[in-house]
Design a protein around this motif. Structure first.
Motif, PDB file in Angstrom:
ATOM      1  N   VAL A  17      -9.184  -1.448   8.085  1.00  0.00           N
ATOM      2  CA  VAL A  17     -10.357  -0.748   9.334  1.00  0.00           C
ATOM      3  C   VAL A  17     -10.077  -0.736  10.372  1.00  0.00           C
ATOM      4  CG1 VAL A  17     -12.240  -1.403   9.554  1.00  0.00           C
ATOM      5  CG2 VAL A  17     -11.886  -1.502   7.326  1.00  0.00           C
ATOM      6  N   TYR A  18     -10.216   0.078  11.432  1.00  0.00           N
ATOM      7  CA  TYR A  18     -10.106   0.125  12.657  1.00  0.00           C
ATOM      8  C   TYR A  18     -11.602  -0.304  13.030  1.00  0.00           C
ATOM      9  CZ  TYR A  18      -9.688   2.513  16.584  1.00  0.00           C
ATOM     10  OH  TYR A  18      -9.783   3.100  18.446  1.00  0.00           O
ATOM     11  N   ILE A  19     -11.591  -0.835  14.115  1.00  0.00           N
ATOM     12  CA  ILE A  19     -12.900  -1.804  14.894  1.00  0.00           C
ATOM     13  C   ILE A  19     -12.908  -0.997  15.742  1.00  0.00           C
ATOM     14  CG2 ILE A  19     -13.881  -3.769  15.261  1.00  0.00           C
ATOM     15  CD1 ILE A  19     -12.896  -4.769  13.519  1.00  0.00           C
ATOM     16  N   ALA A  20     -13.536   0.021  16.437  1.00  0.00           N
ATOM     17  CA  ALA A  20     -13.374   1.025  17.852  1.00  0.00           C
ATOM     18  C   ALA A  20     -14.422   0.694  18.322  1.00  0.00           C
ATOM     19  CB  ALA A  20     -13.368   1.686  17.134  1.00  0.00           C
ATOM     20  N   ILE A  28     -13.662  -9.995  10.833  1.00  0.00           N
ATOM     21  CA  ILE A  28     -13.744 -11.260   9.855  1.00  0.00           C
ATOM     22  C   ILE A  28     -13.953 -10.804   8.506  1.00  0.00           C
ATOM     23  CG2 ILE A  28     -14.571 -13.685   9.289  1.00  0.00           C
ATOM     24  CD1 ILE A  28     -13.799 -14.575  12.232  1.00  0.00           C
ATOM     25  N   ARG A  29     -15.196 -10.184   8.656  1.00  0.00           N
ATOM     26  CA  ARG A  29     -15.504  -9.298   7.260  1.00  0.00           C
ATOM     27  C   ARG A  29     -14.752  -8.545   6.771  1.00  0.00           C
ATOM     28  NH1 ARG A  29     -20.354  -8.028  10.863  1.00  0.00           N
ATOM     29  NH2 ARG A  29     -21.348  -6.284   9.545  1.00  0.00           N
ATOM     30  N   ALA A  30     -14.044  -7.599   6.859  1.00  0.00           N
ATOM     31  CA  ALA A  30     -13.314  -7.070   7.098  1.00  0.00           C
ATOM     32  C   ALA A  30     -12.035  -7.181   6.056  1.00  0.00           C
ATOM     33  CB  ALA A  30     -12.912  -5.500   7.774  1.00  0.00           C
ATOM     34  N   LYS A  48      -9.008  -6.060   3.402  1.00  0.00           N
ATOM     35  CA  LYS A  48      -7.951  -4.971   4.012  1.00  0.00           C
ATOM     36  C   LYS A  48      -7.892  -5.016   5.843  1.00  0.00           C
ATOM     37  CE  LYS A  48     -11.951  -2.572   0.826  1.00  0.00           C
ATOM     38  NZ  LYS A  48     -12.789  -1.701   1.061  1.00  0.00           N
ATOM     39  N   PRO A  49      -6.932  -4.387   5.953  1.00  0.00           N
ATOM     40  CA  PRO A  49      -6.351  -4.830   7.194  1.00  0.00           C
ATOM     41  C   PRO A  49      -7.220  -4.534   8.284  1.00  0.00           C
ATOM     42  CG  PRO A  49      -4.984  -4.433   5.689  1.00  0.00           C
ATOM     43  CD  PRO A  49      -6.341  -3.590   5.022  1.00  0.00           C
ATOM     44  N   VAL A  50      -7.082  -4.728   9.735  1.00  0.00           N
ATOM     45  CA  VAL A  50      -7.771  -4.433  10.756  1.00  0.00           C
ATOM     46  C   VAL A  50      -6.849  -4.102  11.441  1.00  0.00           C
ATOM     47  CG1 VAL A  50      -9.732  -5.665   9.929  1.00  0.00           C
ATOM     48  CG2 VAL A  50      -8.123  -6.642  11.221  1.00  0.00           C
ATOM     49  N   TYR A  51      -6.971  -3.113  12.739  1.00  0.00           N
ATOM     50  CA  TYR A  51      -6.564  -2.674  14.120  1.00  0.00           C
ATOM     51  C   TYR A  51      -7.666  -2.769  14.848  1.00  0.00           C
ATOM     52  CZ  TYR A  51      -4.393   0.996  16.762  1.00  0.00           C
ATOM     53  OH  TYR A  51      -3.906   1.673  17.827  1.00  0.00           O
ATOM     54  N   ILE A  52      -8.130  -3.256  15.320  1.00  0.00           N
ATOM     55  CA  ILE A  52      -9.268  -3.484  16.737  1.00  0.00           C
ATOM     56  C   ILE A  52      -8.599  -3.354  17.994  1.00  0.00           C
ATOM     57  CG2 ILE A  52     -10.329  -5.730  17.327  1.00  0.00           C
ATOM     58  CD1 ILE A  52      -9.270  -7.102  15.796  1.00  0.00           C
ATOM     59  N   MET A  54       0.433  -1.460   0.041  1.00  0.00           N
ATOM     60  CA  MET A  54       0.063  -0.304   0.038  1.00  0.00           C
ATOM     61  C   MET A  54       1.554   1.451  -0.403  1.00  0.00           C
ATOM     62  SD  MET A  54      -3.544  -1.355   2.481  1.00  0.00           S
ATOM     63  CE  MET A  54      -3.994  -2.320   2.674  1.00  0.00           C
ATOM     64  N   ASP A  55       0.494   2.114  -0.872  1.00  0.00           N
ATOM     65  CA  ASP A  55       1.442   3.934  -0.564  1.00  0.00           C
ATOM     66  C   ASP A  55       0.599   4.483  -0.026  1.00  0.00           C
ATOM     67  OD1 ASP A  55       3.051   5.255  -1.605  1.00  0.00           O
ATOM     68  OD2 ASP A  55       1.061   6.026  -3.348  1.00  0.00           O
ATOM     69  N   GLN A  56      -0.146   5.043  -0.120  1.00  0.00           N
ATOM     70  CA  GLN A  56      -1.392   5.597   0.684  1.00  0.00           C
ATOM     71  C   GLN A  56      -2.503   4.319   1.908  1.00  0.00           C
ATOM     72  OE1 GLN A  56      -1.083   9.488   1.773  1.00  0.00           O
ATOM     73  NE2 GLN A  56       0.850   8.593   0.204  1.00  0.00           N
ATOM     74  N   ILE A  57      -2.050   4.640   3.570  1.00  0.00           N
ATOM     75  CA  ILE A  57      -3.593   4.027   4.004  1.00  0.00           C
ATOM     76  C   ILE A  57      -4.908   4.621   4.068  1.00  0.00           C
ATOM     77  CG2 ILE A  57      -3.646   2.952   5.929  1.00  0.00           C
ATOM     78  CD1 ILE A  57      -1.803   1.434   4.059  1.00  0.00           C
ATOM     79  N   LYS A  58      -5.490   4.525   3.787  1.00  0.00           N
ATOM     80  CA  LYS A  58      -6.816   5.482   4.311  1.00  0.00           C
ATOM     81  C   LYS A  58      -7.569   4.573   4.347  1.00  0.00           C
ATOM     82  CE  LYS A  58      -6.628   7.192  -1.221  1.00  0.00           C
ATOM     83  NZ  LYS A  58      -7.150   7.738  -1.924  1.00  0.00           N
ATOM     84  N   TRP A  59      -8.030   4.930   6.587  1.00  0.00           N
ATOM     85  CA  TRP A  59      -8.728   4.026   7.083  1.00  0.00           C
ATOM     86  C   TRP A  59     -10.642   4.850   6.951  1.00  0.00           C
ATOM     87  CZ3 TRP A  59      -6.491   1.153  10.375  1.00  0.00           C
ATOM     88  CH2 TRP A  59      -4.996   1.222   9.997  1.00  0.00           C
ATOM     89  N   GLY A  60     -10.639   3.486   7.679  1.00  0.00           N
ATOM     90  CA  GLY A  60     -12.222   3.849   8.037  1.00  0.00           C
ATOM     91  C   GLY A  60     -12.645   2.767   9.136  1.00  0.00           C
ATOM     92  N   ILE A  61     -13.157   3.836  10.120  1.00  0.00           N
ATOM     93  CA  ILE A  61     -13.410   3.595  11.902  1.00  0.00           C
ATOM     94  C   ILE A  61     -14.564   3.027  11.492  1.00  0.00           C
ATOM     95  CG2 ILE A  61     -13.632   4.143  14.101  1.00  0.00           C
ATOM     96  CD1 ILE A  61     -11.968   6.725  13.264  1.00  0.00           C
ATOM     97  N   ILE A  62     -14.779   1.912  12.350  1.00  0.00           N
ATOM     98  CA  ILE A  62     -16.198   1.557  12.760  1.00  0.00           C
ATOM     99  C   ILE A  62     -16.521   1.378  14.631  1.00  0.00           C
ATOM    100  CG2 ILE A  62     -17.784  -0.996  12.516  1.00  0.00           C
ATOM    101  CD1 ILE A  62     -16.199  -1.846  10.349  1.00  0.00           C
ATOM    102  N   GLY A  63     -17.529   2.752  14.519  1.00  0.00           N
ATOM    103  CA  GLY A  63     -17.837   2.494  15.958  1.00  0.00           C
ATOM    104  C   GLY A  63     -16.888   4.068  16.673  1.00  0.00           C
ATOM    105  N   CYS A  64     -17.380   5.102  15.977  1.00  0.00           N
ATOM    106  CA  CYS A  64     -16.465   6.650  16.815  1.00  0.00           C
ATOM    107  C   CYS A  64     -17.199   7.121  17.473  1.00  0.00           C
ATOM    108  CB  CYS A  64     -16.593   6.853  15.239  1.00  0.00           C
ATOM    109  SG  CYS A  64     -17.965   7.574  14.548  1.00  0.00           S
TER     110      CYS A  64
END
Length: 327
Positions: A70-73, A84-86, A91-95, A1-11
């Motif tokens: 994806v950041y799972i918060a 698992i869905r991510a 898509k890599p996950v940060y939990i 990956m060049d640019q890491i573009k994050w999405g947060i689930i549970g902000c």
């Protein structure tokens, strides 16, 4: 990956300062989307933090082509399914910690990571904070000699919502959501860091009880543990004491001295040897997860290695399961 573009689930609250803003402050990283079940709250978060997209559906965020990590918060009960869905979407996950409600759920997350080849990271950010790295440095340099044992004491006052005739316990003390009580929430950080410093814990046992009857989860835990290195440890955790009894102290006893420090937002490390007492004052950064997030971005870009993975993150859950006799 060049640019890491994050999405947060549970902000929720944890993302307001501790983590959320950091995603766009790390080079080659940006926060591009957020999701919350309450769409109005998701929209509000996005507007306040300058995030372009918001959702009220997790799968919509996971499948957004502009999101590549994806950041799972969310609370822990949703971690396994969302991770698992991510990963199945590539898509890599940060939990958020704890990684899941129990070790079995962690194992299933890691199995899917190995099956898909998509990496997992866990928000045990103390592995990257200068305060705790200083503790590790002192241990590694044998400033206090050979390590004999570790003593943890955490006494924490209950939240106002959890006491009194109109008590409304938070999700953290609902085992079906969190996996346990405040012990699972806070001790997970402690055991993860101790393994980071001292290596694997090979034995752990304890007693967990509910004494005060304020909620279903245990509110007091005592434990003994042993590292593969031969270092021994003990700990006590009580969450039903008055505020003036609050205590957060860990002692590492060595053959030539001791180190005393706090796990939670006290910034002094006390080093005591035959030469006297030295105090190191090392405050946390504004966004405490930023150093760990930077290491994750570096790994995803092929430029480094994060100290917190799915494999390391699962260990804290396994140890807590053993102490509370769930495994």
């Amino acid at each position: 990956m060049d640019q890491i573009k994050w999405g947060i689930i549970g902000c929720g609250n944890v993302t307001e300062v501790k983590s959320g803003p950091a995603f766009s402050k790390v080079p080659n990283s940006s926060l591009v989307a957020v999701m919350r079940r309450d769409g109005a709250l998701a929209k509000d978060y996005a507007e306040r933090h300058g995030v372009a997209k918001w959702y009220d559906d997790a799968d919509a965020l996971i499948n957004d082509p502009d999101v590549n990590a994806v950041y799972i918060a969310t609370p822990p009960d949703a971690h396994e399914s969302l991770a698992i869905r991510a990963m199945q979407a590539g898509k890599p996950v940060y939990i958020e910690k704890p990684m899941a409600r129990n070790a079995a759920e962690c194992d299933r997350i890691n199995a899917e990571s190995k099956r898909t080849g998509v990496p997992v990271f866990v928000a045990y950010y103390r592995r990257s904070l200068d305060y705790f790295l200083k503790v590790k440095e002192l241990i590694d340099k044998k400033v206090i000699g050979d390590i004999r044992y570790i003593d943890i004491c955490l006494q924490w006052q209950p939240y106002d919502e959890e006491v009194g005739p109109d008590a409304k316990p938070r999700w953290r003390v609902k085992p079906e959501i969190s996996g346990g009580g405040h012990f699972h929430d806070l001790a997970s950080h402690q055991f993860d860091l101790l393994e980071f410093i001292f290596g694997p814990i090979k034995h752990a046992s304890g007693i967990a009880r509910n004494q005060a009857g304020l909620y279903e989860a245990d509110d007091i835990v005592v434990a003994n543990f042993e590292f593969e290195s031969g270092v021994l440890g003990k700990g006590s955790w009580c969450y039903t004491v008055d505020k003036d009894q609050r205590e957060d102290q860990t002692q590492i006893i060595g053959s030539k001295g001791r180190i005393t420090f706090s796990f939670f937002e006290k910034f002094d490390i006390h080093l005591e040897t035959g030469e006297g007492i030295e105090v190191f004052h090392i405050p946390y950064p504004q966004h405490v997860q930023q150093p760990l997030i930077a290491s994750i971005v570096a790994e995803l870009r092929g430029e480094g290695k994060s100290p917190s993975s799915g494999d390391t993150g699962a260990r804290a859950s396994l140890i807590m399961d053993r102490i509370t006799r769930k495994q």
